[in-house]
Design a protein around this motif. Structure first.
Motif, PDB file in Angstrom:
ATOM      1  N   ARG A  72       0.712  13.955  -0.363  1.00 48.87           N
ATOM      2  CA  ARG A  72       1.192  15.333  -0.473  1.00 48.87           C
ATOM      3  C   ARG A  72       0.316  16.170  -1.400  1.00 48.87           C
ATOM      4  NH1 ARG A  72       5.957  12.329  -1.048  1.00 48.87           N
ATOM      5  NH2 ARG A  72       7.237  12.327   0.814  1.00 48.87           N
ATOM      6  N   SER A  73      -0.671  15.560  -1.997  1.00 50.28           N
ATOM      7  CA  SER A  73      -1.496  16.258  -2.969  1.00 50.28           C
ATOM      8  C   SER A  73      -2.961  15.952  -2.693  1.00 50.28           C
ATOM      9  CB  SER A  73      -1.130  15.814  -4.393  1.00 50.28           C
ATOM     10  OG  SER A  73      -2.071  16.277  -5.329  1.00 50.28           O
ATOM     11  N   LYS A  74      -3.798  16.947  -2.859  1.00 52.43           N
ATOM     12  CA  LYS A  74      -5.232  16.743  -2.696  1.00 52.43           C
ATOM     13  C   LYS A  74      -5.856  16.113  -3.936  1.00 52.43           C
ATOM     14  CE  LYS A  74      -5.768  20.620   0.517  1.00 52.43           C
ATOM     15  NZ  LYS A  74      -6.441  21.923   0.768  1.00 52.43           N
ATOM     16  N   ALA A  75      -5.090  16.074  -5.025  1.00 57.71           N
ATOM     17  CA  ALA A  75      -5.610  15.501  -6.266  1.00 57.71           C
ATOM     18  C   ALA A  75      -5.822  14.004  -6.106  1.00 57.71           C
ATOM     19  CB  ALA A  75      -4.658  15.781  -7.421  1.00 57.71           C
ATOM     20  N   THR A  76      -6.828  13.492  -6.770  1.00 54.07           N
ATOM     21  CA  THR A  76      -7.111  12.054  -6.735  1.00 54.07           C
ATOM     22  C   THR A  76      -6.629  11.347  -7.991  1.00 54.07           C
ATOM     23  OG1 THR A  76      -9.316  12.479  -7.658  1.00 54.07           O
ATOM     24  CG2 THR A  76      -9.114  12.365  -5.255  1.00 54.07           C
TER      25      THR A  76
ATOM     26  N   TYR B 144      11.780  17.762 -22.717  1.00 56.37           N
ATOM     27  CA  TYR B 144      10.431  17.394 -22.313  1.00 56.37           C
ATOM     28  C   TYR B 144       9.480  18.583 -22.453  1.00 56.37           C
ATOM     29  CZ  TYR B 144      12.687  13.309 -20.210  1.00 56.37           C
ATOM     30  OH  TYR B 144      13.406  12.162 -20.003  1.00 56.37           O
ATOM     31  N   ASP B 145       8.202  18.266 -22.687  1.00 56.34           N
ATOM     32  CA  ASP B 145       7.220  19.328 -22.904  1.00 56.34           C
ATOM     33  C   ASP B 145       6.036  19.268 -21.952  1.00 56.34           C
ATOM     34  OD1 ASP B 145       5.732  17.176 -23.793  1.00 56.34           O
ATOM     35  OD2 ASP B 145       5.571  17.853 -25.867  1.00 56.34           O
ATOM     36  N   SER B 146       6.102  18.387 -20.935  1.00 54.35           N
ATOM     37  CA  SER B 146       4.962  18.266 -20.014  1.00 54.35           C
ATOM     38  C   SER B 146       5.435  17.959 -18.607  1.00 54.35           C
ATOM     39  CB  SER B 146       3.991  17.172 -20.471  1.00 54.35           C
ATOM     40  OG  SER B 146       3.420  17.495 -21.728  1.00 54.35           O
ATOM     41  N   LEU B 147       4.682  18.498 -17.622  1.00 55.97           N
ATOM     42  CA  LEU B 147       4.967  18.271 -16.217  1.00 55.97           C
ATOM     43  C   LEU B 147       3.659  17.954 -15.510  1.00 55.97           C
ATOM     44  CD1 LEU B 147       7.265  18.456 -14.022  1.00 55.97           C
ATOM     45  CD2 LEU B 147       6.497  20.806 -13.643  1.00 55.97           C
ATOM     46  N   TRP B 148       3.640  16.846 -14.767  1.00 56.97           N
ATOM     47  CA  TRP B 148       2.448  16.416 -14.051  1.00 56.97           C
ATOM     48  C   TRP B 148       2.752  16.264 -12.566  1.00 56.97           C
ATOM     49  CZ3 TRP B 148       4.158  14.090 -18.554  1.00 56.97           C
ATOM     50  CH2 TRP B 148       3.301  14.090 -19.666  1.00 56.97           C
ATOM     51  N   GLN B 149       1.705  16.307 -11.750  1.00 52.52           N
ATOM     52  CA  GLN B 149       1.822  15.992 -10.328  1.00 52.52           C
ATOM     53  C   GLN B 149       1.048  14.725 -10.035  1.00 52.52           C
ATOM     54  OE1 GLN B 149       0.432  19.012  -7.606  1.00 52.52           O
ATOM     55  NE2 GLN B 149       1.265  17.982  -5.818  1.00 52.52           N
TER      56      GLN B 149
ATOM     57  N   ASN C 103       0.793  -1.224   0.000  1.00 50.14           N
ATOM     58  CA  ASN C 103       0.000   0.000   0.000  1.00 50.14           C
ATOM     59  C   ASN C 103       0.825   1.275   0.000  1.00 50.14           C
ATOM     60  OD1 ASN C 103      -2.702   0.579  -0.308  1.00 50.14           O
ATOM     61  ND2 ASN C 103      -3.045   1.016   1.865  1.00 50.14           N
ATOM     62  N   TRP C 104       2.165   1.170   0.099  1.00 45.67           N
ATOM     63  CA  TRP C 104       2.969   2.383   0.106  1.00 45.67           C
ATOM     64  C   TRP C 104       2.975   3.014  -1.294  1.00 45.67           C
ATOM     65  CZ3 TRP C 104       4.636   5.954   3.146  1.00 45.67           C
ATOM     66  CH2 TRP C 104       5.601   6.863   2.700  1.00 45.67           C
ATOM     67  N   GLU C 105       2.540   4.252  -1.367  1.00 44.02           N
ATOM     68  CA  GLU C 105       2.491   4.998  -2.640  1.00 44.02           C
ATOM     69  C   GLU C 105       1.854   4.169  -3.764  1.00 44.02           C
ATOM     70  OE1 GLU C 105       6.133   8.156  -2.024  1.00 44.02           O
ATOM     71  OE2 GLU C 105       6.606   6.270  -3.019  1.00 44.02           O
ATOM     72  N   ARG C 106       0.755   3.545  -3.409  1.00 47.42           N
ATOM     73  CA  ARG C 106       0.071   2.664  -4.352  1.00 47.42           C
ATOM     74  C   ARG C 106      -0.293   3.381  -5.650  1.00 47.42           C
ATOM     75  NH1 ARG C 106      -3.137  -1.996  -4.714  1.00 47.42           N
ATOM     76  NH2 ARG C 106      -2.424  -2.623  -2.653  1.00 47.42           N
ATOM     77  N   GLN C 107      -0.783   4.610  -5.544  1.00 45.00           N
ATOM     78  CA  GLN C 107      -1.163   5.335  -6.758  1.00 45.00           C
ATOM     79  C   GLN C 107       0.042   5.622  -7.644  1.00 45.00           C
ATOM     80  OE1 GLN C 107      -3.095   8.285  -4.202  1.00 45.00           O
ATOM     81  NE2 GLN C 107      -4.895   8.170  -5.534  1.00 45.00           N
ATOM     82  N   HIS C 108       1.207   5.736  -7.032  1.00 47.11           N
ATOM     83  CA  HIS C 108       2.413   6.011  -7.797  1.00 47.11           C
ATOM     84  C   HIS C 108       2.857   4.791  -8.599  1.00 47.11           C
ATOM     85  CE1 HIS C 108       3.606   9.510  -4.880  1.00 47.11           C
ATOM     86  NE2 HIS C 108       2.349   9.530  -5.263  1.00 47.11           N
ATOM     87  N   TRP C 109       3.021   3.642  -7.921  1.00 51.81           N
ATOM     88  CA  TRP C 109       3.470   2.475  -8.673  1.00 51.81           C
ATOM     89  C   TRP C 109       2.386   1.971  -9.628  1.00 51.81           C
ATOM     90  CZ3 TRP C 109       0.649  -1.905  -8.117  1.00 51.81           C
ATOM     91  CH2 TRP C 109       0.072  -2.237  -6.877  1.00 51.81           C
ATOM     92  N   LYS C 110       1.130   2.236  -9.307  1.00 53.42           N
ATOM     93  CA  LYS C 110       0.062   1.903 -10.249  1.00 53.42           C
ATOM     94  C   LYS C 110       0.196   2.714 -11.537  1.00 53.42           C
ATOM     95  CE  LYS C 110      -3.001  -1.062  -8.416  1.00 53.42           C
ATOM     96  NZ  LYS C 110      -3.503  -2.289  -9.123  1.00 53.42           N
TER      97      LYS C 110
END
Length: 395
Positions: free
Chosen positions: A329-333, A319-324, A124-131
């Motif tokens: 650390r972020s309120k984004a889902t 590179y031409d794009s940057l995402w979070q 479950n650590w940083e699940r959204q990241h490795w997903k």
């Protein structure tokens, strides 16, 4: 697949030099502070460890499994697996523990380490990241079972991303780097464990480097900051004389060496090496232009080093794009686009301050992705270099 090489341009080198020269002097000015911290952790002030295993333990005992690049290529379970797990406790004053997760035994730190706790909680650590890593790799691998692509992980910790990534798709070729000696042993154990149950497809290996990524491989490094609740947040200092105890001194390598020896364009490069990212990039400007990752995922601390890292990557990779990334650390889902087009780093900074500097960031961390916009010509060219097919001869 044949690969096209790109020579560094004069403009690129000029920008990198302009960014790196002041950073070099800043790093030198901080060396004294790091040295003092390291001296406080000298062997005289540490309780003895028995046995004390040097960082070279993995190399000395498993050299028969190493390839020409000095990395371990894991294709089958190794009998030393339990030995590795038991020795991890011996090279650290932090106890380790092992638990079964979905039928496989994995090991990490006991106690207060937050990453280990979440890792044992069903990865479950940083699940959204490795997903995100998995979904991106699968997107470009497509439906062909003979397609392969490389994921390069600088700062693998206990393989908390790598274990679930390897479980998700056998076609992903993994190159992993972890420097903290006891953590490297745990990480290697977990990679062996997952590869025994989820073997890699032909041509998709797991290569592991138990070393720190640095600029000058002739100097000695030691860990100068240790956090009980976040062992992965430990940072390297520098010593001309190895004053720190053996269990805090990793081996040394460079990103340039890894890219040269693996000779692969990573589809995704992850960097989470506690402010050593600038050193990693400076060690490999030419190699990063030759093997430019299609996407770089990183944890950026918004200091002068963090901003320099982003600017260097932007120039080197064009590179031409940057995402979070989403996360605690972020309120984004979901993944959020921060800027696109030309000068994406400058665009993002300008969103926060009229002066274009990071004064409003308040020294916080951001989990960011830098890469190419969907459907762009540069994205297509990068994916063509990064994805190969097992049936083809690799260039």
């Amino acid at each position: 697949m044949a690969r096209t090489n790109r020579s560094p341009t004069i403009m690129t080198l000029a920008v990198v030099l302009l960014v790196s020269i002041p950073l070099f002097f800043l790093a030198i000015s901080r060396t004294g502070q790091m040295d003092e911290t390291c001296k406080e952790q000298s062997p005289e002030n540490e309780r003895p460890f028995s046995p004390v295993l040097p960082p070279s333990f993995v190399r000395l005992n498993l050299d028969s499994y190493m390839n020409a690049a000095g990395a371990f290529v894991l294709s089958s379970p190794m009998p030393e697996m339990q030995l590795i797990a038991s020795h991890a406790s011996a090279v650290s004053d932090v106890p380790t523990t092992c638990h079964a997760i979905q039928g496989q035994m994995y090991c990490a730190y006991a106690g207060k380490d937050s990453v280990s706790k979440a890792f044992f909680d069903n990865f479950n650590w940083e699940r959204q990241h490795w997903k995100w890593v998995v979904s991106t790799l699968k997107l470009f691998l497509g439906g062909r079972q003979d397609a392969r692509a490389t994921y390069l992980d600088l700062g693998a910790f206990v393989s908390d991303w790598l274990v679930p990534i390897c479980r998700e798709d056998a076609r992903i070729d993994v190159v992993a780097v972890e420097a903290y000696p006891s953590t490297a042993l745990l990480s290697l154990h977990n990679l062996i464990s997952v590869s025994s149950a989820y073997p890699r497809a032909p041509g998709a290996d797991i290569a592991f480097y138990p070393e720190a990524v640095v600029i000058d491989t002739s100097r000695h490094e030691c860990y100068t900051t240790l956090f009980e609740n976040n062992l992965g947040g430990s940072a390297l200092g520098f010593e001309d004389i190895p004053l720190c105890p053996e269990h805090l001194r990793p081996g040394r390598t460079s990103l340039a060496y890894i890219l040269q020896e693996t000779a692969r364009t990573p589809l995704v490069l992850k960097m989470d090496i506690q402010d050593a990212e600038v050193a990693a990039v400076l060690s490999a400007v030419t190699e990063l232009q030759k093997f430019t990752p299609c996407y770089v995922i990183m944890e950026v601390y918004m200091t002068e080093f963090g901003i320099a890292l982003l600017k260097m990557l932007e120039v080197i990779g064009e590179y031409d794009s940057l995402w979070q990334l989403p996360g605690y650390r972020s309120k984004a889902t979901e993944v959020k686009l921060l800027a696109s087009g030309a000068n994406v780093v400058h665009q993002w900074l300008m969103q926060h301050t009229n002066e274009g500097i990071a004064s409003s960031f308040n020294d916080v961390y951001y989990d960011l992705i830098m890469g190419y916009s969907a459907g762009s010509e540069k994205q297509k060219q990068c994916v063509e270099r990064a994805v190969w097919f097992q049936a083809d001869a690799r260039g």
